[in-house]
Design an enzyme around this catalytic site. Structure first.
Site, short mmCIF file in Angstrom:
data_model
loop_
_atom_site.label_atom_id
_atom_site.label_comp_id
_atom_site.label_asym_id
_atom_site.label_seq_id
_atom_site.Cartn_x
_atom_site.Cartn_y
_atom_site.Cartn_z
N ASN A 9 0.87 -1.17 0.00
CA ASN A 9 0.00 0.00 0.00
C ASN A 9 0.91 1.23 0.00
OD1 ASN A 9 -1.79 2.05 0.55
ND2 ASN A 9 -2.34 1.33 2.61
N LYS A 11 0.13 4.25 -0.28
CA LYS A 11 -0.50 5.43 0.33
C LYS A 11 -0.25 6.69 -0.52
CE LYS A 11 -0.22 3.16 4.76
NZ LYS A 11 -0.14 3.25 6.21
N HIS A 95 -9.54 1.04 4.91
CA HIS A 95 -8.25 1.25 5.57
C HIS A 95 -8.42 2.19 6.77
CE1 HIS A 95 -4.17 2.53 6.36
NE2 HIS A 95 -3.81 1.40 5.80
N GLU A 97 -6.79 4.60 7.81
CA GLU A 97 -6.63 6.04 7.54
C GLU A 97 -7.90 6.62 6.91
OE1 GLU A 97 -2.91 5.39 5.57
OE2 GLU A 97 -2.12 4.82 7.53
N GLU A 167 -5.42 -4.99 10.60
CA GLU A 167 -4.39 -3.97 10.82
C GLU A 167 -4.68 -3.21 12.11
OE1 GLU A 167 -2.42 -2.84 6.84
OE2 GLU A 167 -4.20 -1.60 7.04
N GLY A 173 2.39 2.25 10.76
CA GLY A 173 3.33 3.35 10.59
C GLY A 173 4.02 3.77 11.88
N SER A 213 3.32 -2.09 10.40
CA SER A 213 4.78 -2.18 10.57
C SER A 213 5.36 -3.55 10.22
CB SER A 213 5.18 -1.76 11.99
OG SER A 213 4.79 -0.41 12.23
#
Ligand code: PGA
Length: 251
Positions: A9, A11, A95, A97, A167, A173, A213
């Site tokens: 991904n 991003k 996702h 985010e 996730e 991240g 991560s």
């Protein structure tokens, strides 16, 4: 047997030159890999140039989101048909985010999932708890609710197109990976839930990726877990060497 599936991904990273270079580098490195499904998910604007770089390779491409309507007055949105037209096979949906930064709801994600499958795309459907939810002992409850609401109304035939990505938000991240045991515990719960919602055959055939991560150094231990079938990789997917090494470790 579930074939491992590693997806990158990207991003909101890369530019027109680095996106193509990253794709071309992966094509070269991963030429001989056949035992792992591999996909990269670039930003919308680079889909076509990345598709050209991936052509005739075994690396598939996905988008990072899609809208549920077919076409029309939806300024700024992208349809399934447009993504198919740009050679996408996959699309990331739900996702963290998009849930927590952009504010997407379970209901919206469910609409997008249905539209994506009907439109011939294979969703990578993300779920995961916030740090305060984990600390409050609510992980299983939160993830179960996201899975139930996200997959609501999907028939057994449609669900086959889906990959689920667990996730934990606190691991994305942050450099703080879930332990293999923490990942396995949630993956096993999701598989059990799929059996309740659909049936055993579906539960055993759907792939569940871990994301948060994931990097070369923890790939083997995460993938050694019986219910971890792949990885959704953010940061480490932006470096040819790291991402290629992860795929090769799994292969
Ligand atoms: P990360 O991102 O690997 O950089 O933690 C994973 C993801 O958000 O899919």
């Amino acid at each position: 047997m579930r074939k491992p599936f590693i997806a990158g991904n990207w991003k909101m990273n890369t530019n027109s030159a680095t996106a193509v270079a990253l794709a071309a580098g992966l094509v070269k490195e991963l030429e001989s890999v056949e035992t792992v499904d591999v996909a990269v998910c670039p930003p919308f604007v680079y889909l076509q140039s990345v598709a050209a770089a991936l052509s005739a390779s075994n690396i598939a491409m996905g988008a990072q989101d899609v809208y549920f309507e077919g076409n029309g007055a939806f300024t700024g949105e992208i349809s399934c048909e447009m993504l198919k037209d740009c050679s996408c096979s996959y699309v990331i949906l739900g996702h963290s985010e998009r849930r927590h930064v952009i504010g997407e709801t379970d209901e919206l994600i469910n609409k997008k999932l249905k539209a994506a499958i009907a439109g011939g795309l294979m969703p990578i459907f993300c779920v995961g708890e916030l740090l305060e939810e984990r600390d409050g002992g609510k992980t299983m409850e939160v993830v179960e609710s996201q899975v139930r609401k996200g997959l609501e109304g999907l028939c057994e035939e449609r669900i086959q197109a889906v990959t689920i990505a667990y996730e934990p938000v606190w691991a994305i991240g942050t450099g703080r990976t879930a332990t293999p045991e923490q990942a396995q515990e949630v993956h096993a719960m999701i598989r059990g839930l799929l059996e309740k919602m659909f049936d055993k055959t579906i539960a055993e055939s759907l792939r569940i990726q871990y994301g948060g991560s994931a990097k070369p150094g923890n790939t083997a231990e995460l993938m050694a877990q019986p219910d971890v079938d792949g990885l959704l990789v953010g940061g480490a997917s932006l470096k040819v060497d790291d991402f290629a090494q992860m795929v090769k470790t799994v292969a």
